[in-house]
Design an enzyme around this catalytic site. Structure first.
Site, PDB file in Angstrom:
ATOM      1  N   HIS E  33     -21.848   4.467  -8.055  1.00  0.00           N
ATOM      2  CA  HIS E  33     -23.108   3.971  -7.241  1.00  0.00           C
ATOM      3  C   HIS E  33     -23.252   2.504  -7.149  1.00  0.00           C
ATOM      4  O   HIS E  33     -23.608   1.867  -6.328  1.00  0.00           O
ATOM      5  CB  HIS E  33     -24.152   4.656  -8.160  1.00  0.00           C
ATOM      6  CG  HIS E  33     -25.580   4.539  -7.523  1.00  0.00           C
ATOM      7  ND1 HIS E  33     -26.326   5.548  -7.031  1.00  0.00           N
ATOM      8  CD2 HIS E  33     -26.387   3.425  -7.603  1.00  0.00           C
ATOM      9  CE1 HIS E  33     -27.540   5.034  -6.517  1.00  0.00           C
ATOM     10  NE2 HIS E  33     -27.608   3.863  -6.889  1.00  0.00           N
ATOM     11  N   GLU E  34     -23.144   1.964  -8.538  1.00  0.00           N
ATOM     12  CA  GLU E  34     -23.160   0.386  -8.306  1.00  0.00           C
ATOM     13  C   GLU E  34     -22.178  -0.283  -7.414  1.00  0.00           C
ATOM     14  O   GLU E  34     -22.426  -1.257  -6.912  1.00  0.00           O
ATOM     15  CB  GLU E  34     -23.149   0.023  -9.878  1.00  0.00           C
ATOM     16  CG  GLU E  34     -24.234   0.523 -10.772  1.00  0.00           C
ATOM     17  CD  GLU E  34     -25.482   0.127 -10.421  1.00  0.00           C
ATOM     18  OE1 GLU E  34     -25.691  -0.897  -9.641  1.00  0.00           O
ATOM     19  OE2 GLU E  34     -26.531   0.988 -10.532  1.00  0.00           O
ATOM     20  N   HIS E  37     -23.313  -0.450  -4.279  1.00  0.00           N
ATOM     21  CA  HIS E  37     -24.487  -1.702  -3.826  1.00  0.00           C
ATOM     22  C   HIS E  37     -23.544  -3.121  -3.573  1.00  0.00           C
ATOM     23  O   HIS E  37     -23.765  -3.614  -2.688  1.00  0.00           O
ATOM     24  CB  HIS E  37     -25.078  -1.694  -5.029  1.00  0.00           C
ATOM     25  CG  HIS E  37     -26.159  -0.672  -5.219  1.00  0.00           C
ATOM     26  ND1 HIS E  37     -26.898  -0.405  -4.327  1.00  0.00           N
ATOM     27  CD2 HIS E  37     -26.715   0.060  -6.280  1.00  0.00           C
ATOM     28  CE1 HIS E  37     -27.976   0.565  -4.491  1.00  0.00           C
ATOM     29  NE2 HIS E  37     -27.775   0.754  -5.659  1.00  0.00           N
ATOM     30  N   ASP E 109     -33.791   3.332  -5.267  1.00  0.00           N
ATOM     31  CA  ASP E 109     -33.299   2.558  -4.148  1.00  0.00           C
ATOM     32  C   ASP E 109     -34.292   3.022  -2.974  1.00  0.00           C
ATOM     33  O   ASP E 109     -34.241   2.319  -2.186  1.00  0.00           O
ATOM     34  CB  ASP E 109     -31.967   2.939  -4.100  1.00  0.00           C
ATOM     35  CG  ASP E 109     -31.175   2.237  -5.171  1.00  0.00           C
ATOM     36  OD1 ASP E 109     -31.585   1.678  -6.007  1.00  0.00           O
ATOM     37  OD2 ASP E 109     -29.842   2.930  -5.438  1.00  0.00           O
TER      38      ASP E 109
END
Lengths: 211, 211, 211, 211, 211, 211
Positions: E33-34, E37, E109
């Site tokens: 997930h990170e 980003h 988000d």
């Protein structure tokens, strides 16, 4: 009929508004109205037996039909709820059949019938069209005082579908109510006339009259 | 006519707004307006007989038509409510027929007629199209002060159906009102002229004038 | 013209907003605006005669046209209300005809015209399409401060019909207003020019100018 | 240019939000944004002349364009209001033309442009489609704090028509703004570059630059 | 990388909810997930460079990706806002691509992405379909606590158009996000695996990993 | 089965309302209802294993089915949430299959299923039709007490789309639930009969019965 404590009698159908002096016409309307409730109850095996019918005004009520819960049920089934609506509409159905006119006397009955029907659809997910979904939430009750007035969390389209489903349960119950009474119109007259004369019937007498 | 106590007179139709000095034109309007209520009442067997008609201004009222309840009814039938609307719209119907123009004088009458019609549909389940269902609930009254302003628990589609039904009762009553007055236009003029001259008619005199 | 007490003068049409120093252009706009009100009033037999026209700013008002009520009416007829709207829109109609542009000066006039038109439809049941029915109820006024803001007790469909009817009264009045002024454009210029020079006209002088 | 007191300067267009340290890019955006307001103002005879343009941040504002009211107008005409919207959208129009991208810098301008356009339609009856009618009422302001948030007294259909009309005024003004700037793109660059270098222009210098 | 004060770091993307003990599966989800980003940020020149990525739970956050503002911008451009949405949706995009399933981890988000998109349309007039118009007004915020909950001053039709435009910005950003990650899936795996092993990456190391 | 502290058991499915004295019929309904939850859970690898099933009334609950979380998850995946709805609807599915009638006993289950489904669509952006967007905002919760009752910031059209998506998740879960139980109807009867006799099953015994 065995001993029954007042406390075990929970269901009172059709306690109509009434002021002190009763005209002959009002007495007749009440008698047929209550007889309607009682006879419909009799023909629905799902419903608790009639315990007492009265057309003696008491407080706000012009008359009432009591049934006696057989045991302490935990759940109420969909078919039971449907039949409860049939019973509630028995008073108005009798008025239509006998007088060809309807009165304000059924307003409390139809309010309760509407509430049950609406709960079936929005709270118990019992409508086949809408499925096992709840609409609205009990949490808003605090703010608007009543399930009905809760802030809507669904679309106009679903609101219209809910209305259709609520109406379906009511209308099919009303039809059933009228069919039972039309088929048993002699019994309806018999019970109503007995009520006009005696003002009160207990469960045993009622069963006797129906035989 | 036998003795009647003021307290038994409950129905006052068409108490119109009025200030102290009355012009000839306003007097004429009031006379025809009240005569309209009275004559329509006369021809509806469902309605209580006319007890008094007056065009003497009293407080806010420019005139009034009183009828006398025959007995203390417990229920009001659908046909009775329909005719009550016919009576309420008799004032406006008379204005239209006689003057070809209408005035603000009927505003209270039509507000009451609308309220009865709406209650028939939403509270007493008396509309055939919508059936024995209630719409909205008395429980919100506390929050919004009035049945009308209660939070809506039905869809726009049903709201539109309710409006159609409310309108139907009103329009058919208005037609009936106009028909009665057109058919009895000479009686209408007779009563109105008598009112302009005498300012007041009691029930016996009214019956006499109608003969 | 006979003695008139200030208190009997109740109708002031077109008191426009105005600040202290007045430009030539604003003075001209005000003159034609007020002349518009006055001339339209003159040609409507239903309306009270013009008592005074002024373009001297006073408080918030840039000018005004007063008429003098002939007697103390109790009821207002539909045709009278329609003509009152014609008078209210006379100011804007004059601006359009003379300048080919419109201004904020008519905002109060059109607000009042809209209110009268809306009341005719929703409070006095004067729209033929909707009939003798009231919409909304005075009882909510306490909560939302104004008839307009009352909680709606009718459907979107009826709301749209009300809008159509309200608009019809306004537009037909605006057309009537423009017709009167276009037909009497020389009189409009004559009165406006007189106002620019003299700033004030009383009723007698106004009738003289119109001859 | 003659003496002007600060108090007489009432119209400040395009005072943009800005924090203390200004990047070169932001300075360039502000310069073109303010130049856009100023040049559009210059080409609209209806609008008061430009008195000062600045891109020196002051408080929340990243820059501003002031114009100088020529006299103390009482009424604002429809064409004047339309042109005021053209001026307000001059900043965004310049950004689009020069950078091919738009920024948050115009948010206050378009909020004011929207408000003027909405007032023209709902308060001043200046839309031809909707006519001389007001929508909503000033009386609810107390409850919801703002004209915009007032309880709606009209139908969804009319709400949609209002939106169309409001949008029309905005879009035609935006087109006009872009046309003026595209036709005068060299002048736009000239003024913006001057602003980047000097950070401020007064009215006389601005007229000189435009020549 | 030069000295950076904590205070200058303003943008933290994707700080996910997390409880104390972390399962292997959750750690893997957070890492991808990170990384999602971070990699999307890397390929958008409009966005500030990545300063730090972490999957060490801290308070409510399961991980975060920080970027470092290059300078103190006054305005945000439309293209910048669009790319910010692309970055915000990078986490969910990575989950979909790698696991074929999505999780609750992206809820914050997508809430922020929705808010930016809605502001672009309703506050900054950045939608081409709706033009330079604002919808709703900041003034009601006091009463309903939030821009979103403000009383609507536009029609259902416009509300639907706003929804379409808000959705367009989101969906096109989500597509862009997925395209960037699909094209750079090896880099995504590389960074995520590094994160699983080391739990933290600083900006310089991140640039090195991307090379 | 290893030692488990009460605190680690977090998921209790289907704790039904129940009063003290239980009829045979109610006991049977509860047994099949809870067996339905348990068996559906068993066949969904995504769900935590069944830890205990009971039909002994406790407080408001007529029975319950507990599962045992395997580890402390940080995120919940979309597929996991879908299966949780399947488990919640297992009680009602069992009632339909076995009795051909449904009861009020599932009202809490379907309320929770609806809430999960709605959150998937409006809070976690997990509907493919609507995409990674949030609808409504947590910020209004303070005013209306609940996510559901928050002031709507989207159009009727989107509200209808949300309803469709929420319904889709529910209906497909209900189908899955019925399929599992129909395919394993003998196991359902086996577990229910065991419950009627023993009133309680622990996880190990349950696994044994399922074999």
């Amino acid at each position: 009929m065995r001993e029954i404590e007042e406390a075990t009698i929970k269901v009172v159908v059709g306690a109509e508004k009434r002021s002190h002096k009763v005209t002959e016409n009002d007495k007749k309307i009440t008698a047929y109205h209550e007889a309607g409730h009682a006879i419909v109850t009799y023909f629905l095996p799902n419903q608790d037996p009639v315990y007492q019918v009265s057309i003696i005004p008491r407080g706000m009520a012009g008359g009432y039909t009591m049934s006696m819960p057989q045991d302490d049920k935990m759940y109420i089934s969909k078919s039971n709820m449907c039949d409860k609506i049939v019973v509630l509409l028995g008073g108005r159905a009798a008025e239509t059949i006998i007088f060809g006119d309807i009165s304000t006397g059924a307003s409390n009955d139809i309010e309760r019938a509407t509430e049950i029907s609406r709960n079936m659809v929005t709270k118990y997910g019992m409508s086949e069209a809408l499925g096992p979904v709840t609409f609205g939430s009990g949490h808003e009750e605090i703010f608007l005082g009543k399930d009905y007035g809760s802030v809507r969390n669904y679309s106009e389209k679903v609101a219209a579908e809910i209305d259709v489903e609520v109406n379906k349960f009511i209308l099919s119950a009303y039809e059933k109510s009228k069919q039972i009474l039309e088929k048993n119109i002699e019994k309806l007259k018999h019970v109503a006339e007995y009520l006009i004369e005696n003002e009160k019937i207990d469960g045993e007498k009622f069963v006797e009259l129906m035989a």
